[in-house]
Design a protein around this motif. Sequence first.
Motif, PDB file in Angstrom:
ATOM      1  N   THR A  71       4.814 -26.051 -28.341  1.00 54.46           N
ATOM      2  CA  THR A  71       5.535 -25.717 -29.409  1.00 54.46           C
ATOM      3  C   THR A  71       6.913 -24.802 -28.968  1.00 54.46           C
ATOM      4  O   THR A  71       8.154 -25.139 -29.367  1.00 54.46           O
ATOM      5  N   ALA A  75      10.672 -26.198 -28.948  1.00 53.19           N
ATOM      6  CA  ALA A  75      11.586 -25.338 -29.737  1.00 53.19           C
ATOM      7  C   ALA A  75      12.827 -24.671 -28.848  1.00 53.19           C
ATOM      8  O   ALA A  75      13.930 -24.603 -29.293  1.00 53.19           O
ATOM      9  N   TYR A  80      12.204 -29.534 -30.997  1.00 55.90           N
ATOM     10  CA  TYR A  80      10.967 -29.331 -32.166  1.00 55.90           C
ATOM     11  C   TYR A  80      11.060 -29.915 -33.542  1.00 55.90           C
ATOM     12  O   TYR A  80      10.451 -30.573 -34.215  1.00 55.90           O
ATOM     13  N   GLU A  81      12.459 -29.874 -33.941  1.00 59.50           N
ATOM     14  CA  GLU A  81      12.828 -29.963 -35.248  1.00 59.50           C
ATOM     15  C   GLU A  81      13.954 -31.174 -35.260  1.00 59.50           C
ATOM     16  O   GLU A  81      14.780 -31.063 -34.285  1.00 59.50           O
ATOM     17  N   ASP A  83      16.118 -34.721 -37.657  1.00 58.09           N
ATOM     18  CA  ASP A  83      16.421 -35.565 -38.967  1.00 58.09           C
ATOM     19  C   ASP A  83      15.500 -36.269 -39.449  1.00 58.09           C
ATOM     20  O   ASP A  83      15.225 -36.684 -40.559  1.00 58.09           O
ATOM     21  N   THR A  87       9.502 -36.114 -36.130  1.00 58.69           N
ATOM     22  CA  THR A  87       9.745 -34.923 -35.432  1.00 58.69           C
ATOM     23  C   THR A  87       8.465 -34.240 -34.546  1.00 58.69           C
ATOM     24  O   THR A  87       7.372 -34.707 -34.866  1.00 58.69           O
ATOM     25  N   ASP A  89       7.137 -31.531 -34.754  1.00 58.41           N
ATOM     26  CA  ASP A  89       6.498 -30.778 -35.647  1.00 58.41           C
ATOM     27  C   ASP A  89       5.365 -31.573 -36.359  1.00 58.41           C
ATOM     28  O   ASP A  89       4.057 -31.102 -36.343  1.00 58.41           O
TER      29      ASP A  89
END
Length: 136
Positions: A71, A75, A80-81, A83, A87, A89
């Motif tokens: 993570t 990140a 990590y994140e 649209d 993802t 996550d």
Amino acid sequence: AFTLYSFTKMLYVWLGGEREVIRMMATKRQIALPFPLHSAEPWAMGDEMFYNCKFGVIQYVVIIPFLAIVTFVFAAAGLYEGDQWYTMDLWLSLVSCASATFAIYCLITFYLSMQEELEASVSNALAKFLCVKAVV
């Protein structure tokens, strides 16, 4: 993760150590695996049951810190994140939940296989188990 591992080690100590637990398990009658694996071939009582339950807890202890590192790396890289719904996550959460579920499943299986001995050697063993389950 460390809480679950420490609780499992404490159960072994309460029962006389790992070798004693394996010896006690080997003398017990075979139990069916709890739901949802109840239709699968049960783990043989004794060393197979003990080591499968221990593996279930240890895999959680290894996977959770590994997922934390992954993570952090993703990140920091900005991956990590996103649209889309798929993802990192989502995938890391799925792996984390699967690992925790299997660890608790193995702990429940261990408790069910050694329930009489645990209740005889420890007061409120079920309450202690439920507290640890709530933490995980």
